[in-house]
Scaffold this active site. Structure first.
Site, PDB file in Angstrom:
ATOM      1  N   LYS A  13      67.566  13.946  54.275  1.00 24.00           N
ATOM      2  CA  LYS A  13      66.099  14.032  54.483  1.00 24.00           C
ATOM      3  C   LYS A  13      65.353  13.808  53.155  1.00 24.00           C
ATOM      4  O   LYS A  13      64.393  13.050  53.098  1.00 24.00           O
ATOM      5  CB  LYS A  13      65.709  15.418  55.054  1.00 24.00           C
ATOM      6  CG  LYS A  13      66.410  15.781  56.344  1.00 24.00           C
ATOM      7  CD  LYS A  13      66.002  17.141  56.846  1.00 24.00           C
ATOM      8  CE  LYS A  13      66.429  18.294  55.975  1.00 24.00           C
ATOM      9  NZ  LYS A  13      67.889  18.513  55.889  1.00 24.00           N
ATOM     10  N   ARG A  88      61.515  24.359  60.901  1.00 20.99           N
ATOM     11  CA  ARG A  88      62.949  24.660  60.988  1.00 20.99           C
ATOM     12  C   ARG A  88      63.277  25.549  62.185  1.00 20.99           C
ATOM     13  O   ARG A  88      64.440  25.800  62.455  1.00 20.99           O
ATOM     14  CB  ARG A  88      63.378  25.478  59.769  1.00 20.99           C
ATOM     15  CG  ARG A  88      63.635  24.738  58.499  1.00 20.99           C
ATOM     16  CD  ARG A  88      65.000  24.120  58.493  1.00 20.99           C
ATOM     17  NE  ARG A  88      65.828  24.406  57.360  1.00 20.99           N
ATOM     18  CZ  ARG A  88      65.722  23.847  56.166  1.00 20.99           C
ATOM     19  NH1 ARG A  88      64.765  23.016  55.901  1.00 20.99           N
ATOM     20  NH2 ARG A  88      66.599  24.126  55.239  1.00 20.99           N
ATOM     21  N   ARG A 127      76.654  16.820  45.645  1.00 22.50           N
ATOM     22  CA  ARG A 127      75.250  16.612  45.246  1.00 22.50           C
ATOM     23  C   ARG A 127      74.975  17.291  43.898  1.00 22.50           C
ATOM     24  O   ARG A 127      75.519  18.334  43.582  1.00 22.50           O
ATOM     25  CB  ARG A 127      74.305  17.207  46.294  1.00 22.50           C
ATOM     26  CG  ARG A 127      72.836  17.132  45.845  1.00 22.50           C
ATOM     27  CD  ARG A 127      71.862  17.450  46.934  1.00 22.50           C
ATOM     28  NE  ARG A 127      72.119  18.716  47.560  1.00 22.50           N
ATOM     29  CZ  ARG A 127      71.540  19.109  48.686  1.00 22.50           C
ATOM     30  NH1 ARG A 127      70.666  18.329  49.279  1.00 22.50           N
ATOM     31  NH2 ARG A 127      71.823  20.283  49.196  1.00 22.50           N
ATOM     32  N   ARG A 162      73.151  23.223  43.313  1.00 20.72           N
ATOM     33  CA  ARG A 162      72.231  24.268  43.757  1.00 20.72           C
ATOM     34  C   ARG A 162      72.992  25.559  44.044  1.00 20.72           C
ATOM     35  O   ARG A 162      74.181  25.539  44.335  1.00 20.72           O
ATOM     36  CB  ARG A 162      71.514  23.816  45.040  1.00 20.72           C
ATOM     37  CG  ARG A 162      70.410  22.834  44.774  1.00 20.72           C
ATOM     38  CD  ARG A 162      69.740  22.234  45.974  1.00 20.72           C
ATOM     39  NE  ARG A 162      69.842  22.883  47.243  1.00 20.72           N
ATOM     40  CZ  ARG A 162      69.364  22.369  48.385  1.00 20.72           C
ATOM     41  NH1 ARG A 162      68.746  21.183  48.360  1.00 20.72           N
ATOM     42  NH2 ARG A 162      69.482  22.999  49.528  1.00 20.72           N
ATOM     43  N   ARG A 173      74.709  27.508  56.372  1.00 21.65           N
ATOM     44  CA  ARG A 173      73.509  26.674  56.585  1.00 21.65           C
ATOM     45  C   ARG A 173      73.697  25.738  57.774  1.00 21.65           C
ATOM     46  O   ARG A 173      72.770  25.508  58.543  1.00 21.65           O
ATOM     47  CB  ARG A 173      73.187  25.866  55.321  1.00 21.65           C
ATOM     48  CG  ARG A 173      72.470  26.699  54.270  1.00 21.65           C
ATOM     49  CD  ARG A 173      72.555  26.069  52.903  1.00 21.65           C
ATOM     50  NE  ARG A 173      71.924  24.774  52.830  1.00 21.65           N
ATOM     51  CZ  ARG A 173      72.264  23.833  51.949  1.00 21.65           C
ATOM     52  NH1 ARG A 173      73.237  24.047  51.084  1.00 21.65           N
ATOM     53  NH2 ARG A 173      71.619  22.696  51.928  1.00 21.65           N
TER      54      ARG A 173
HETATM   55  P1  AP5 Z   1      69.768  15.034  50.504  1.00 26.45           P
HETATM   56  O1  AP5 Z   1      68.817  13.887  50.609  1.00 26.45           O
HETATM   57  O2  AP5 Z   1      69.580  16.002  49.371  1.00 26.45           O
HETATM   58  O3  AP5 Z   1      69.916  15.789  51.904  1.00 26.45           O
HETATM   59  P2  AP5 Z   1      68.930  16.783  52.648  1.00 26.45           P
HETATM   60  O4  AP5 Z   1      69.015  16.463  54.101  1.00 26.45           O
HETATM   61  O5  AP5 Z   1      67.570  16.749  52.023  1.00 26.45           O
HETATM   62  O6  AP5 Z   1      69.728  18.131  52.373  1.00 26.45           O
HETATM   63  P3  AP5 Z   1      69.253  19.580  51.899  1.00 26.45           P
HETATM   64  O7  AP5 Z   1      70.522  20.333  51.616  1.00 26.45           O
HETATM   65  O8  AP5 Z   1      68.246  19.518  50.804  1.00 26.45           O
HETATM   66  O9  AP5 Z   1      68.630  20.100  53.162  1.00 26.45           O
HETATM   67  P4  AP5 Z   1      68.447  21.549  53.537  1.00 26.45           P
HETATM   68  O10 AP5 Z   1      67.664  21.310  54.767  1.00 26.45           O
HETATM   69  O11 AP5 Z   1      69.626  22.404  53.733  1.00 26.45           O
HETATM   70  O12 AP5 Z   1      67.805  22.205  52.245  1.00 26.45           O
HETATM   71  P5  AP5 Z   1      66.307  22.570  51.890  1.00 26.45           P
HETATM   72  O13 AP5 Z   1      66.115  22.271  50.465  1.00 26.45           O
HETATM   73  O14 AP5 Z   1      65.353  22.006  52.886  1.00 26.45           O
HETATM   74  O15 AP5 Z   1      71.246  14.389  50.406  1.00 26.45           O
HETATM   75  C1  AP5 Z   1      72.380  15.215  50.241  1.00 26.45           C
HETATM   76  C2  AP5 Z   1      73.366  14.518  49.284  1.00 26.45           C
HETATM   77  O16 AP5 Z   1      73.843  13.333  49.895  1.00 26.45           O
HETATM   78  C3  AP5 Z   1      72.766  14.075  47.950  1.00 26.45           C
HETATM   79  O17 AP5 Z   1      73.743  14.207  46.936  1.00 26.45           O
HETATM   80  C4  AP5 Z   1      72.422  12.593  48.145  1.00 26.45           C
HETATM   81  O18 AP5 Z   1      72.483  11.870  46.927  1.00 26.45           O
HETATM   82  C5  AP5 Z   1      73.543  12.185  49.100  1.00 26.45           C
HETATM   83  N1  AP5 Z   1      73.104  11.143  50.017  1.00 26.45           N
HETATM   84  C6  AP5 Z   1      71.971  11.153  50.765  1.00 26.45           C
HETATM   85  N2  AP5 Z   1      71.879  10.029  51.504  1.00 26.45           N
HETATM   86  C7  AP5 Z   1      73.031   9.309  51.224  1.00 26.45           C
HETATM   87  C8  AP5 Z   1      73.531   8.067  51.678  1.00 26.45           C
HETATM   88  N3  AP5 Z   1      72.860   7.322  52.564  1.00 26.45           N
HETATM   89  N4  AP5 Z   1      74.729   7.644  51.208  1.00 26.45           N
HETATM   90  C9  AP5 Z   1      75.429   8.376  50.313  1.00 26.45           C
HETATM   91  N5  AP5 Z   1      74.986   9.567  49.821  1.00 26.45           N
HETATM   92  C10 AP5 Z   1      73.818  10.023  50.275  1.00 26.45           C
HETATM   93  O19 AP5 Z   1      66.310  24.155  52.145  1.00 26.45           O
HETATM   94  C11 AP5 Z   1      67.014  25.047  51.303  1.00 26.45           C
HETATM   95  C12 AP5 Z   1      66.784  26.487  51.774  1.00 26.45           C
HETATM   96  O20 AP5 Z   1      65.375  26.820  51.698  1.00 26.45           O
HETATM   97  C13 AP5 Z   1      67.150  26.778  53.251  1.00 26.45           C
HETATM   98  O21 AP5 Z   1      68.513  27.067  53.409  1.00 26.45           O
HETATM   99  C14 AP5 Z   1      66.233  27.982  53.539  1.00 26.45           C
HETATM  100  O22 AP5 Z   1      66.749  29.168  52.993  1.00 26.45           O
HETATM  101  C15 AP5 Z   1      64.965  27.631  52.797  1.00 26.45           C
HETATM  102  N6  AP5 Z   1      63.990  26.883  53.625  1.00 26.45           N
HETATM  103  C16 AP5 Z   1      63.535  25.625  53.373  1.00 26.45           C
HETATM  104  N7  AP5 Z   1      62.652  25.254  54.322  1.00 26.45           N
HETATM  105  C17 AP5 Z   1      62.557  26.291  55.191  1.00 26.45           C
HETATM  106  C18 AP5 Z   1      61.826  26.495  56.399  1.00 26.45           C
HETATM  107  N8  AP5 Z   1      61.005  25.562  56.895  1.00 26.45           N
HETATM  108  N9  AP5 Z   1      61.978  27.673  57.042  1.00 26.45           N
HETATM  109  C19 AP5 Z   1      62.789  28.648  56.562  1.00 26.45           C
HETATM  110  N10 AP5 Z   1      63.513  28.518  55.426  1.00 26.45           N
HETATM  111  C20 AP5 Z   1      63.406  27.342  54.737  1.00 26.45           C
END
Ligand code: AP5
Length: 213
Positions: A13, A88, A127, A162, A173
């Protein structure tokens, strides 16, 4: 463009959102990034959120809605926004619909990025993320490493794993995603807003989105 990016942790994402910002100047709004800055700065929000985040749990809906109500009214959202990691839960999605109605904003679509679980697990353990809260550039030691190991190409800060990238937190997660967030796919489908993209190449996901606009 005004869209929601749905998908499991590691689905890409954040990567897709960063590519889309170059398309028409729409701004990426990542609740995860906002929360990580709050944790790094040890603000009241950060102290409240840290325990949930490190364990791989969701932060309470009320905290998230407070952040988003303010953020969506900032002027840089006028051109468009890409919601990355929000909503979410069903209550967050329902509250977002009410908020958008109140602000007279129409969503273009909710995009589900569908990536197999083995790819996700591999991506999350490899990552690296820039620890500078104003940058938070995403790297991958296999598919997109920084030019100098451990150093962000963009700002020179450390590119690190992270706190929620332990195997235990990642598994939690993914389970939390299946239980609390996956039901949003049907929620947006029912509203005629869902676009589902099954692809591991981020450029393919971007093209599928821009073709639909
Ligand atoms: P990346 O683009 O970083 O993936 P992502 O889907 O953004 O993954 P996240 O882990 O950031 O999502 P998340 O939803 O768990 O975390 P968030 O920060 O929102 O890609 C991942 C890896 O793959 C990278 O190394 C990238 O380089 C690689 N990659 C990507 N595309 C690729 C491709 N095509 N080919 C090869 N490699 C590729 O949330 C973190 C925490 O915050 C949650 O656990 C929760 O505690 C809290 N939180 C956040 N939002 C909320 C909410 N709305 N409600 C409640 N709690 C929340």
């Amino acid at each position: 463009m005004k869209l929601i990016l749905l998908g499991a942790p590691g689905a890409g994402k954040g990567t897709v959102a960063k590519l889309l910002t170059k398309h028409d100047g729409s701004v990426q709004i990542s609740t995860g990034d906002i929360l990580r800055v709050a944790v790094a700065n040890n603000t009241d929000l950060g102290r409240e959120a840290k325990g949930f985040m490190d364990a791989g749990d969701l932060v309470p809906d009320s905290l998230i809605m407070g952040i988003m109500e303010q953020r969506l009214q900032e002027s840089d959202c006028d051109k468009g926004f890409l919601l990355d990691g929000f909503p979410r839960t069903i209550p967050q999605a329902e509250d977002l619909m009410k908020l958008l109605d109140k602000l007279n904003i129409k969503l273009d679509m909710a995009v589900e990025i569908d990536v197999p679980r083995d790819v996700i697990l591999d991506r999350l353990t490899t990552r690296r993320t820039c620890e500078n809260g104003d940058c938070q550039e995403i790297y991958n030691i296999k598919s997109n490493p920084p030019k100098v190991e451990g150093i962000c190409d963009k700002c020179g800060s450390a590119a690190v794993q992270r706190a929620d990238e332990t195997t235990e937190a990642i598994t939690h997660r993914l389970n939390t995603y299946n239980e609390k967030t996956a039901p949003l796919v049907d929620f947006y489908d029912g509203k005629g807003l869902l676009v589902s993209v099954k692809a591991t190449d981020s450029e393919v996901v971007v093209k599928a989105i821009t073709d639909k606009l």
